[in-house]
Scaffold this motif. Sequence first.
Motif, PDB file in Angstrom:
ATOM      1  N   THR A 179       0.836  -1.203   0.000  1.00 50.65           N
ATOM      2  CA  THR A 179       0.000   0.000   0.000  1.00 50.65           C
ATOM      3  C   THR A 179       0.867   1.247   0.000  1.00 50.65           C
ATOM      4  O   THR A 179       0.552   2.242  -0.678  1.00 50.65           O
ATOM      5  N   VAL A 180       1.971   1.222   0.746  1.00 51.14           N
ATOM      6  CA  VAL A 180       2.899   2.357   0.763  1.00 51.14           C
ATOM      7  C   VAL A 180       3.416   2.630  -0.648  1.00 51.14           C
ATOM      8  O   VAL A 180       3.436   3.770  -1.113  1.00 51.14           O
ATOM      9  N   LYS A 181       3.842   1.566  -1.339  1.00 51.68           N
ATOM     10  CA  LYS A 181       4.369   1.723  -2.699  1.00 51.68           C
ATOM     11  C   LYS A 181       3.324   2.342  -3.622  1.00 51.68           C
ATOM     12  O   LYS A 181       3.646   3.171  -4.476  1.00 51.68           O
ATOM     13  N   THR A 182       2.072   1.924  -3.444  1.00 52.27           N
ATOM     14  CA  THR A 182       1.000   2.481  -4.265  1.00 52.27           C
ATOM     15  C   THR A 182       0.846   3.975  -4.008  1.00 52.27           C
ATOM     16  O   THR A 182       0.727   4.783  -4.945  1.00 52.27           O
ATOM     17  N   HIS A 183       0.865   4.364  -2.739  1.00 49.41           N
ATOM     18  CA  HIS A 183       0.731   5.779  -2.387  1.00 49.41           C
ATOM     19  C   HIS A 183       1.919   6.585  -2.905  1.00 49.41           C
ATOM     20  O   HIS A 183       1.744   7.702  -3.417  1.00 49.41           O
ATOM     21  N   VAL A 184       3.123   6.044  -2.766  1.00 47.49           N
ATOM     22  CA  VAL A 184       4.315   6.751  -3.246  1.00 47.49           C
ATOM     23  C   VAL A 184       4.214   6.973  -4.749  1.00 47.49           C
ATOM     24  O   VAL A 184       4.498   8.065  -5.261  1.00 47.49           O
ATOM     25  N   SER A 185       3.791   5.934  -5.463  1.00 46.60           N
ATOM     26  CA  SER A 185       3.639   6.046  -6.912  1.00 46.60           C
ATOM     27  C   SER A 185       2.629   7.130  -7.275  1.00 46.60           C
ATOM     28  O   SER A 185       2.859   7.931  -8.202  1.00 46.60           O
ATOM     29  N   ARG A 186       1.525   7.186  -6.551  1.00 46.48           N
ATOM     30  CA  ARG A 186       0.498   8.197  -6.827  1.00 46.48           C
ATOM     31  C   ARG A 186       1.011   9.598  -6.516  1.00 46.48           C
ATOM     32  O   ARG A 186       0.719  10.556  -7.254  1.00 46.48           O
ATOM     33  N   VAL A 187       1.770   9.725  -5.424  1.00 50.55           N
ATOM     34  CA  VAL A 187       2.339  11.024  -5.059  1.00 50.55           C
ATOM     35  C   VAL A 187       3.267  11.522  -6.166  1.00 50.55           C
ATOM     36  O   VAL A 187       3.203  12.679  -6.588  1.00 50.55           O
ATOM     37  N   LEU A 188       4.145  10.642  -6.640  1.00 53.91           N
ATOM     38  CA  LEU A 188       5.091  11.027  -7.695  1.00 53.91           C
ATOM     39  C   LEU A 188       4.345  11.430  -8.970  1.00 53.91           C
ATOM     40  O   LEU A 188       4.711  12.407  -9.622  1.00 53.91           O
ATOM     41  N   THR A 189       3.311  10.660  -9.313  1.00 50.48           N
ATOM     42  CA  THR A 189       2.549  10.959 -10.528  1.00 50.48           C
ATOM     43  C   THR A 189       1.824  12.295 -10.415  1.00 50.48           C
ATOM     44  O   THR A 189       1.888  13.133 -11.320  1.00 50.48           O
ATOM     45  N   LYS A 190       1.140  12.509  -9.295  1.00 47.55           N
ATOM     46  CA  LYS A 190       0.373  13.739  -9.123  1.00 47.55           C
ATOM     47  C   LYS A 190       1.259  14.981  -9.063  1.00 47.55           C
ATOM     48  O   LYS A 190       0.864  16.056  -9.513  1.00 47.55           O
ATOM     49  N   LEU A 191       2.461  14.826  -8.505  1.00 51.03           N
ATOM     50  CA  LEU A 191       3.363  15.969  -8.367  1.00 51.03           C
ATOM     51  C   LEU A 191       4.350  16.072  -9.523  1.00 51.03           C
ATOM     52  O   LEU A 191       5.207  16.954  -9.525  1.00 51.03           O
ATOM     53  N   ASP A 192       4.228  15.146 -10.488  1.00 50.90           N
ATOM     54  CA  ASP A 192       5.096  15.144 -11.669  1.00 50.90           C
ATOM     55  C   ASP A 192       6.570  15.085 -11.265  1.00 50.90           C
ATOM     56  O   ASP A 192       7.405  15.863 -11.742  1.00 50.90           O
ATOM     57  N   LEU A 193       6.890  14.143 -10.387  1.00 47.40           N
ATOM     58  CA  LEU A 193       8.250  13.963  -9.891  1.00 47.40           C
ATOM     59  C   LEU A 193       8.842  12.669 -10.442  1.00 47.40           C
ATOM     60  O   LEU A 193       8.113  11.727 -10.754  1.00 47.40           O
TER      61      LEU A 193
END
Length: 222
Positions: A179-193
């Motif tokens: 679940t952490v990995k999923t959230h990290v992936s979403r954070v990176l995508t949303k912030l364009d990082l």
Amino acid sequence: MIRVVVADDHAAIRAGLVMILGDADGVEVVGEAADGAEAVRLAKRLEPDVVLMDIRMPGVDGIEATRQLSGVCEVLVLTTFDLDEYVRGALRAGAAGFLLKSVESSALVEAVRQVAAGDGVLAPSVTRRVMREFASTAPRSRPAALDALTEREVEVLRCLGEGLSNHQIGRKLHIGETTVKTHVSRVLTKLDLRSRVQAAILAQEAGLLDGDDQVSGGPARP
């Protein structure tokens, strides 16, 4: 099995790195490159988990090669030099880690494992300097893109800013590593990082580690 491509223009150094990684349990070196262009070609063809990337190479250097590999695989930069320009360039290009070639063999292998698992790695000698520099030179304002994050994703971003691994984030937030990995992936995508290291820097820049509650996000999600 963690698949690795080793990129370094010095044959002797490359051979040494291949030997160190080849002796490690659960790690397989699937390719070697003598320059950045070759590293990019090999990575796109072989699809490794990690590219161990030198910075100073002829033609396409390690920083440009790292930029070209964004979204293809994780890149762990390994260099003789801890010059600020190299550190900044590598992290802005999307490197998941930055180590010096003086690192102990066991620490190198562990760093490869951490990067393959989705964690970020910075050499202790540059960590504080890098974070301090990025935080002091950037405006401490809330990026508008943070509004797109849920409350849980903001919590994960704050944890990234604290330098926590996926395992540590999971324990702190009482959620599983997947679940952490999923959230990290979403954070990176949303912030364009490009990497979690960039996310950590953004968290520092935005003041999220100061207990700033101006970023509330949407509803919390596990």
